[in-house]
Design a protein around this motif. Sequence first.
Motif, PDB file in Angstrom:
ATOM      1  N   SER A 129       2.786  -4.428   4.215  1.00 44.04           N
ATOM      2  CA  SER A 129       2.748  -2.977   4.476  1.00 44.04           C
ATOM      3  C   SER A 129       2.779  -2.686   5.972  1.00 44.04           C
ATOM      4  O   SER A 129       3.422  -1.734   6.428  1.00 44.04           O
ATOM      5  CB  SER A 129       1.486  -2.354   3.861  1.00 44.04           C
ATOM      6  OG  SER A 129       1.470  -2.575   2.482  1.00 44.04           O
ATOM      7  N   GLY A 178       0.816  -1.213   0.000  1.00 46.29           N
ATOM      8  CA  GLY A 178       0.000   0.000   0.000  1.00 46.29           C
ATOM      9  C   GLY A 178       0.848   1.261   0.000  1.00 46.29           C
ATOM     10  O   GLY A 178       2.053   1.229   0.295  1.00 46.29           O
ATOM     11  N   GLU A 179       0.193   2.370  -0.281  1.00 45.80           N
ATOM     12  CA  GLU A 179       0.870   3.666  -0.285  1.00 45.80           C
ATOM     13  C   GLU A 179       1.444   3.969   1.113  1.00 45.80           C
ATOM     14  O   GLU A 179       2.458   4.656   1.234  1.00 45.80           O
ATOM     15  CB  GLU A 179      -0.143   4.738  -0.711  1.00 45.80           C
ATOM     16  CG  GLU A 179       0.442   6.037  -1.221  1.00 45.80           C
ATOM     17  CD  GLU A 179       1.441   5.884  -2.366  1.00 45.80           C
ATOM     18  OE1 GLU A 179       1.072   5.306  -3.395  1.00 45.80           O
ATOM     19  OE2 GLU A 179       2.587   6.353  -2.214  1.00 45.80           O
ATOM     20  N   ASN A 180       0.784   3.445   2.157  1.00 44.76           N
ATOM     21  CA  ASN A 180       1.286   3.667   3.516  1.00 44.76           C
ATOM     22  C   ASN A 180       2.703   3.119   3.690  1.00 44.76           C
ATOM     23  O   ASN A 180       3.504   3.662   4.449  1.00 44.76           O
ATOM     24  CB  ASN A 180       0.347   3.049   4.570  1.00 44.76           C
ATOM     25  CG  ASN A 180       0.006   1.587   4.312  1.00 44.76           C
ATOM     26  OD1 ASN A 180      -0.128   1.174   3.174  1.00 44.76           O
ATOM     27  ND2 ASN A 180      -0.133   0.810   5.364  1.00 44.76           N
ATOM     28  N   ASN A 193     -10.302   0.055   2.113  1.00 41.12           N
ATOM     29  CA  ASN A 193      -8.957   0.122   2.700  1.00 41.12           C
ATOM     30  C   ASN A 193      -8.335   1.510   2.660  1.00 41.12           C
ATOM     31  O   ASN A 193      -7.243   1.694   3.172  1.00 41.12           O
ATOM     32  CB  ASN A 193      -8.003  -0.825   1.945  1.00 41.12           C
ATOM     33  CG  ASN A 193      -8.113  -2.257   2.437  1.00 41.12           C
ATOM     34  OD1 ASN A 193      -8.906  -2.551   3.316  1.00 41.12           O
ATOM     35  ND2 ASN A 193      -7.327  -3.142   1.864  1.00 41.12           N
ATOM     36  N   ARG A 194      -9.015   2.464   2.001  1.00 39.36           N
ATOM     37  CA  ARG A 194      -8.389   3.782   1.787  1.00 39.36           C
ATOM     38  C   ARG A 194      -7.835   4.396   3.065  1.00 39.36           C
ATOM     39  O   ARG A 194      -6.765   4.971   3.066  1.00 39.36           O
ATOM     40  CB  ARG A 194      -9.401   4.756   1.181  1.00 39.36           C
ATOM     41  CG  ARG A 194      -9.552   4.625  -0.303  1.00 39.36           C
ATOM     42  CD  ARG A 194      -8.605   5.563  -1.062  1.00 39.36           C
ATOM     43  NE  ARG A 194      -8.711   5.284  -2.489  1.00 39.36           N
ATOM     44  CZ  ARG A 194      -7.901   5.749  -3.398  1.00 39.36           C
ATOM     45  NH1 ARG A 194      -6.889   6.504  -3.067  1.00 39.36           N
ATOM     46  NH2 ARG A 194      -8.063   5.440  -4.659  1.00 39.36           N
ATOM     47  N   GLY A 236      -3.249  -1.548  -3.371  1.00 40.54           N
ATOM     48  CA  GLY A 236      -2.277  -0.580  -3.855  1.00 40.54           C
ATOM     49  C   GLY A 236      -1.547  -1.214  -5.009  1.00 40.54           C
ATOM     50  O   GLY A 236      -2.112  -1.447  -6.073  1.00 40.54           O
ATOM     51  N   GLN A 245      -2.439  -6.397   3.589  1.00 42.52           N
ATOM     52  CA  GLN A 245      -1.637  -5.438   4.357  1.00 42.52           C
ATOM     53  C   GLN A 245      -0.488  -6.075   5.143  1.00 42.52           C
ATOM     54  O   GLN A 245       0.195  -5.374   5.887  1.00 42.52           O
ATOM     55  CB  GLN A 245      -2.545  -4.674   5.330  1.00 42.52           C
ATOM     56  CG  GLN A 245      -3.187  -3.423   4.731  1.00 42.52           C
ATOM     57  CD  GLN A 245      -2.222  -2.254   4.610  1.00 42.52           C
ATOM     58  OE1 GLN A 245      -1.638  -1.808   5.579  1.00 42.52           O
ATOM     59  NE2 GLN A 245      -2.035  -1.754   3.398  1.00 42.52           N
ATOM     60  N   MET A 283      -6.141   1.181  -6.220  1.00 44.63           N
ATOM     61  CA  MET A 283      -5.515   1.801  -5.048  1.00 44.63           C
ATOM     62  C   MET A 283      -6.406   1.721  -3.807  1.00 44.63           C
ATOM     63  O   MET A 283      -5.958   1.979  -2.710  1.00 44.63           O
ATOM     64  CB  MET A 283      -5.165   3.267  -5.340  1.00 44.63           C
ATOM     65  CG  MET A 283      -4.047   3.414  -6.326  1.00 44.63           C
ATOM     66  SD  MET A 283      -2.553   2.592  -5.740  1.00 44.63           S
ATOM     67  CE  MET A 283      -2.045   1.725  -7.202  1.00 44.63           C
ATOM     68  N   TYR A 298      -4.287   3.778   3.990  1.00 46.42           N
ATOM     69  CA  TYR A 298      -3.170   4.218   3.154  1.00 46.42           C
ATOM     70  C   TYR A 298      -2.672   5.625   3.445  1.00 46.42           C
ATOM     71  O   TYR A 298      -1.541   5.963   3.135  1.00 46.42           O
ATOM     72  CB  TYR A 298      -3.555   4.112   1.674  1.00 46.42           C
ATOM     73  CG  TYR A 298      -3.847   2.693   1.260  1.00 46.42           C
ATOM     74  CD1 TYR A 298      -3.114   1.644   1.792  1.00 46.42           C
ATOM     75  CD2 TYR A 298      -4.854   2.398   0.356  1.00 46.42           C
ATOM     76  CE1 TYR A 298      -3.373   0.340   1.445  1.00 46.42           C
ATOM     77  CE2 TYR A 298      -5.124   1.084   0.001  1.00 46.42           C
ATOM     78  CZ  TYR A 298      -4.390   0.063   0.550  1.00 46.42           C
ATOM     79  OH  TYR A 298      -4.646  -1.221   0.211  1.00 46.42           O
ATOM     80  N   SER A 299      -3.559   6.460   3.992  1.00 43.78           N
ATOM     81  CA  SER A 299      -3.142   7.847   4.194  1.00 43.78           C
ATOM     82  C   SER A 299      -2.374   8.012   5.515  1.00 43.78           C
ATOM     83  O   SER A 299      -2.000   9.105   5.895  1.00 43.78           O
ATOM     84  CB  SER A 299      -4.381   8.748   4.203  1.00 43.78           C
ATOM     85  OG  SER A 299      -5.298   8.226   5.133  1.00 43.78           O
TER      86      SER A 299
END
Length: 434
Positions: A325, A62-64, A398-399, A110, A322, A106, A402-403
């Motif tokens: 991640s 993920g972006e995280n 899941n958004r 991701g 995840q 995403m 990620y932030s």
Amino acid sequence: MPPQLYTRLESPHKPPLTALVVGAGLGGCAAALALHHHGHTVLTVLDKVREFGRLGDSLGLGENALSLLARWGCDVSQIKRIGNQAPNMTIRRWSDGKALATQPLMDMAGYIGHRGDYHDVFLGWVRERGIDVRMGSEVVGYEDGEKPVVVLKSGEKLSADIVVACDGIRSLARPLVLGVQDDPVSSGYACFRAFFKTTPEMLEDAAVNKYMREDCVNFWIGPDKHLVQNTLRGGEEFNWIITHKDDGDIPESWFQPGDMDEVRRLVEDLDPEIRGIVQRTEKCLDWKICYREPLPAWVSPGAHRIALLGDSCHAHLPTSAQGASQAVESAAVLAKCLNLIGDSRDVRIATRCYEKLRFGRTRQSQANGEDLRDRWHNVLKDVDENRVIDPEDVKIKNRWLYSFDAEEDARERWKDVKELVKDELMAGAISPLC
Ligand SMILES: Cc1cc2nc3c(=O)[nH]c(=O)nc-3n(C[C@H](O)[C@H](O)[C@H](O)COP(=O)(O)OP(=O)(O)OC[C@H]3O[C@@H](n4cnc5c(N)ncnc54)[C@H](O)[C@@H]3O)c2cc1C
């Protein structure tokens, strides 16, 4: 981040803290990278296998995780390049492939890529930094103390200021360091998994090629089962994973061969446009999905200088996408806590803050995977074929994961958690995580 803009942080400790990392999987590599970024000295990363193969199949990052790796100077475009390039994924009805919801890729994993390929990139980053990786080095013992020790199968002993045990779901550190004898708990589900190169014959055969012409990600959901399909390299490689109810007693292993006759029976009522390729697949793996009860501690009870990280202390279900991640996030927080202590004698404060800062977040991310599996397996139960399913009932949510900036979160909560840990250490009673 272009490498020339990258600056490694300076250690507040003179000399910098030294660390040994056990396990050179994605979690172990992330631990080495994070510790190095925060100015600590990684003496070596030890792994029991003699060499790594291209093991496993698809895995999500993920972006995280990627934003942390980028901050540590890793060229994450290498990951993005080798992952699945589809913009969207589609969630379909098991029986006929009817699209129930489409959402950006995403929103879920991701970046989906081959675990072995991602692992190669992580190992490259570790070696690029001159960090030693010692293969064929199985750790068979741990000695907690002000200079914790790992004992190798050869009898050799190594020591450092801190040991980070990233030895995976079948961790030996869990019983040896924490004294926990937690046998795997069956989740009541298993996966059949297959990963193969598509052949020219497959690509030409209209009965099987619908989902192998380009990069794509699809899910077929049905009562008590779901199938995930994705391609890699524009359709050159094909992966399917079927999660189904299973109370059988197969061993927890990444390598257990699956029974293709059972798979063929399981997909008899599956959408014909994906059934063909599943039924034609020659071999698959049978992957029992086990979990572990949450652990009351992730850190050695004596000198608090051996910390577990990754699957060894917070394994995830595949539907969470995840596992890797969250290991990267944990690596970030441990390294950050070791950087936040002013005095190198306070390692125990750092490790105990680390587990407290991480526990809640990993539990939430684990629960997210369970929720998704249950929604997928239940939404079509006892409903009329013609009923319109609300896309929100099947969408992956899941958004919010990620932030999250794990380092920033640790920095913000550090002061309060540190005070709590200091009080607990003073009283000689660390409160259990659960
Ligand atoms: C072979 C394999 C295949 C996998 N396939 C998938 C997949 O297809 N999809 C997916 O989502 N996840 C898969 N995973 C899990 C995924 O890699 C992890 O969930 C995630 O990356 C977190 O990694 P980790 O480093 O905590 O654990 P792992 O990736 O399991 O790494 C643990 C490492 O520790 C080493 N080790 C274990 N015991 C010792 C010891 N006593 N001494 C020294 N070294 C030791 C192991 O050799 C391994 O390299 C797989 C893991 C493995 C090991």
